[in-house]
Design a protein around this motif. Structure first.
Motif: not given
Length: 188
Positions: A162-167
């Motif tokens: 989820e963090g990479l998706a946001t980035a």
């Protein structure tokens, strides 16, 4: 292994490639995937959340089984996969075996895939898929090298995805598989 993944429809692939470059992603392959899916003779994989396929990556055959999904918004499940060549250089012997055992061919999904890795020691994977008849998508995947990971390990991996998706600016995950989308499109 155990895969943790999210899929997103992509409106602008060039913009996504720019974001990948900004995050030091490395392009590791470009290929065509042709995935032929099978259903079990006595249980419905659509209901159980499982998948069985013969995948051809630039004509190199593999067989893949994906187990039932663990509850949660980010897909998490066991994946078993191995190459069929050189003994079965086209995958046709495996498909013949499936059919003789009563498995039914469901559909074939074809896509052009670009695969990127982010990180050096245990890289995350991002793919950009151009799926015939469906459009362009991105998948973010974290692989856990444990067939039965703890709930804590799965939740940590989900947070990383989820963090990479946001980035990368990816929003509104697509929960359906390419197979499900294709079947819905064709009325199957």
């Amino acid at each position: 292994m155990f895969e943790i993944e999210l899929k997103f429809r992509v409106g602008n692939v060039d913009e996504l490639r720019e974001r990948l470059a900004e995050n030091d992603a490395v392009l590791v392959s470009e290929n065509q995937n042709q995935d032929t899916y099978y259903n079990h003779p006595s249980r419905d994989f659509a209901e159980s959340g499982e998948a069985l396929r013969v995948r051809r990556i630039d004509d190199v055959p593999l067989v893949t089984y994906k187990g039932s999904k663990r509850p949660g918004a980010v897909k998490a499940r066991e994946e078993l996969e191995w190459r069929l060549d050189p003994g079965d250089p086209t995958g046709e012997l495996m498909e013949t075996l499936f059919k003789r055992l009563g498995f039914r061919e469901v559909a074939t999904v074809t896509k052009q895939r670009e695969t990127f890795h982010l990180g050096s020691t245990d890289p995350m994977t991002v793919t950009i898929d151009r799926v015939d008849g469906l459009g362009e998508f991105a998948e973010i995947e974290r692989v856990l090298h444990d067939r039965s990971p703890s709930d804590e390990a799965v939740e940590l991996a989900r947070s990383e995805v989820e963090g990479l998706a946001t980035a990368l600016g990816l929003k509104a995950p697509e929960p359906r598989s390419y197979l499900r989308m294709q079947l819905e499109l064709s009325g199957g």
